[in-house]
Design an enzyme around this catalytic site. Structure first.
Site, PDB file in Angstrom:
ATOM      1  N   LYS A  73      -5.767  -5.038   4.912  1.00 33.86           N
ATOM      2  CA  LYS A  73      -4.864  -4.261   4.049  1.00 33.86           C
ATOM      3  C   LYS A  73      -3.749  -3.656   4.889  1.00 33.86           C
ATOM      4  CE  LYS A  73      -5.223  -0.587   0.511  1.00 33.86           C
ATOM      5  NZ  LYS A  73      -6.141   0.403  -0.089  1.00 33.86           N
ATOM      6  N   SER A 148      -6.038   0.216  -5.050  1.00 37.03           N
ATOM      7  CA  SER A 148      -4.851  -0.230  -4.352  1.00 37.03           C
ATOM      8  C   SER A 148      -5.089  -1.442  -3.437  1.00 37.03           C
ATOM      9  CB  SER A 148      -4.283   0.927  -3.533  1.00 37.03           C
ATOM     10  OG  SER A 148      -5.214   1.336  -2.546  1.00 37.03           O
ATOM     11  N   SER A 172     -10.243   2.512  -4.513  1.00 38.06           N
ATOM     12  CA  SER A 172      -9.357   1.394  -4.168  1.00 38.06           C
ATOM     13  C   SER A 172     -10.010   0.150  -3.587  1.00 38.06           C
ATOM     14  CB  SER A 172      -8.284   1.868  -3.195  1.00 38.06           C
ATOM     15  OG  SER A 172      -7.245   2.437  -3.923  1.00 38.06           O
TER      16      SER A 172
HETATM   17  N1  GLN Z   1      -6.361   4.846  -7.935  1.00 41.25           N
HETATM   18  C1  GLN Z   1      -6.589   5.984  -7.118  1.00 41.25           C
HETATM   19  C2  GLN Z   1      -5.286   6.657  -6.793  1.00 41.25           C
HETATM   20  O1  GLN Z   1      -4.294   6.223  -7.232  1.00 41.25           O
HETATM   21  C3  GLN Z   1      -7.340   5.613  -5.897  1.00 41.25           C
HETATM   22  C4  GLN Z   1      -6.506   5.049  -4.820  1.00 41.25           C
HETATM   23  C5  GLN Z   1      -7.278   4.773  -3.572  1.00 41.25           C
HETATM   24  O2  GLN Z   1      -8.502   4.779  -3.559  1.00 41.25           O
HETATM   25  N2  GLN Z   1      -6.529   4.583  -2.512  1.00 41.25           N
HETATM   26  O3  GLN Z   1      -5.246   7.622  -6.109  1.00 41.25           O
END
Ligand code: GLN
Length: 486
Positions: A73, A148, A172
């Site tokens: 990532k 994400s 994410s």
């Molecule tokens: N969807 C969550 C957010 O927008 C989690 C994102 C993540 O785990 N990086 O914060």
């Protein structure tokens, strides 16, 4: 996957170079449509593979991960390779150092195929917040892969990487795993080092894995877990052999908690039925299923979306147009103007939204009402889990409230997007380990994931239950048909 490929490498059925070439060819063939990678490092991947082949040729013993091509990532620092966090502000940033998790993989001779797309700074659940492009779900190209870590998930499920590293702050890794039909492991906070992860919410960020099999996640965790002097929040725990956990999966007497607050009205019926069906199977196999209550989880989203923006507003403060990446100074009047212009042009909408909400929640006069209150409720959420784990060994919930949604359908509705995280954020706020594994498909052939949550440092039991379920079902063996048509 990992063991299987490793065996073929050492029995010389194919070389690491051939394997890497095969993956690069798939990237070439599929990624124009899927858009999982932001950077492909073909040349260095082949160099790394060649080095492994030389070791094999010399009769040197190689580790399980050696020569196996992986995707990383793009919010994880990789020395000499662009690391953008999918943000304009870091568009040309090349770190002079490796994240600890990368250092550990390099020491094990892994092959890095490239860096994968994400929501900018990992803010989001769809990769639509990426400053560059949206990744598509290989099961249906009109849908998001989740986020994400959407690029990492799409890369693995479409066979463009053996496994991928992601990060999980509020879901994410787990939610994209669920939307792409993969295994997604979020370790206990502090079990794997955060050093070199581009910080989002420092109190919940963790690196973790997207894999096709539970066993692969166990291998990766065994390789990457451990105390790191560069990350003071890492836990010193005895080194654990997670492979043992999956070697003898058992269910007899395992107590599974089903939190009544997580099986609610409004949840997609097919998701609900798939997860309930999975729990029934586990019960038939000898697990003891109990209803439990996590009453404060209902405040999870509210708490997370105060805590996260607060930490984000502080963590993104370092991107000032002076020290890192993008700078807009040619037409700036003074230093303050450089900050305004660089940050104004460098950050996307969601990052700006979080900076503003976080700055507000932390400002004097509002701090007590928002940030402090959120932290108090966070403690209640942690206590709920602690109490529950006195009665049960693992907790099972859906990973996400739905299946992969259409690209564009939630893009302009931040609240709808935040609700995606309803089942994943309480776990993150409590710092607990959780895994998402495939447990069904809906009527449109879209994957459904179930979340298994363990107590702090309870990865062993969690992997055991996950491996057991995987062993008696075949959801994980299904692959997106679309790929053959591309
Ligand atoms: N969807 C969550 C957010 O927008 C989690 C994102 C993540 O785990 N990086 O914060």
């Amino acid at each position: 996957m990992i063991r299987h490929l490793h065996n073929k490498l050492i029995s010389k059925e194919f070389s690491a170079t051939e394997l890497t070439k095969q993956y690069l060819e798939r990237i070439e063939k599929f990624d124009q449509k899927i858009c999982a990678f932001l950077t492909v490092t073909a040349k260095s991947a082949l160099d790394q593979a060649r080095a492994v082949d030389e070791k094999i040729a010399c009769g040197e013993k190689i580790g399980l991960l050696a020569g196996l091509p992986a995707a990383i990532k793009d919010n994880i620092a990789t020395r000499g390779v662009k690391t953008t966090a999918a943000s304009r502000i870091l568009e040309n940033y090349v770190p002079p150092f490796d994240a600890t998790v990368i250092e550990l993989l390099r020491a094990r001779d892994f092959v890095m195929l490239g860096k994968t797309n994400l929501d900018e700074f990992a803010h989001g659940s769809s990769t639509e917040n990426s400053a560059f492009w949206t990744t598509r779900n290989p099961w249906d190209l009109t849908r998001v892969p989740g986020g994400s870590s959407g690029g990492s998930a799409a890369a693995v499920v479409s066979g463009m990487a053996v496994y991928a590293l992601g990060t999980d702050t509020g879901g994410s890794i787990r939610q994209p795993a669920s939307y792409c039909g993969l295994v997604g492991l979020k370790p206990t906070y502090g079990l794997c080092s955060r050093y070199g992860l581009i910080a989002m919410t420092s109190s919940t960020d963790v690196p973790g894995f997207l894999t096709k099999r539970v066993e692969d996640a166990a291998y990766l965790l065994s390789a990457l877990a451990g105390r790191d002097p560069k990350d003071a929040t890492t836990l010193s725990c005895d080194s654990r052999d997670y492979l043992k956990a999956i070697a003898e999966p058992r269910l007899n007497g395992v107590r599974i908690g089903i939190p009544k607050e997580y099986f609610i009205e409004g949840l997609n019926k097919e998701v609900l039925n798939a997860v309930k069906g999975a729990v029934r199977i586990l019960e038939k196999e000898g697990a003891i299923v109990k209803e439990i209550s996590l009453p404060h989880s209902q405040y999870g989203i509210a708490v997370y979306y105060i805590v996260t923006p607060s930490e984000v507003s502080s963590n993104l403060g370092r991107f000032d147009g002076i020290r890192y990446g993008f700078s807009k100074h040619s037409d700036a009047e003074d230093l303050i103007d450089v900050y305004y212009k660089s940050r104004g042009a460098g950050f996307g909408q969601e990052a700006k939204r979080r900076i503003m909400i976080g700055t507000y929640a932390l400002s004097s006069g509002y701090y007590d009402a928002y940030y402090k209150k959120a932290q108090k409720v966070r403690t209640l959420i942690i206590d709920n889990f602690k109490r529950a784990f006195r009665e049960v060994d693992v907790i099972i919930t859906p990973t996400a409230p739905d299946v992969a949604f259409k690209i564009g359908s939630k893009e302009n509705d931040p609240l709808a997007m935040y609700l995606e995280d309803i089942f994943s954020v309480p776990v993150s706020l409590a710092g607990l380990p959780a895994i998402s594994i495939p447990c069904g498909f809906n009527h449109e052939n879209l994957p459904i994931g179930m979340q298994i949550i363990g107590p702090q440092l309870g990865e062993t039991i969690l992997l055991k239950v996950a491996a057991y379920y995987e062993g008696i079902t075949d959801w994980h063996t299904k692959e997106p048909m679309l790929l053959t048509e591309l």
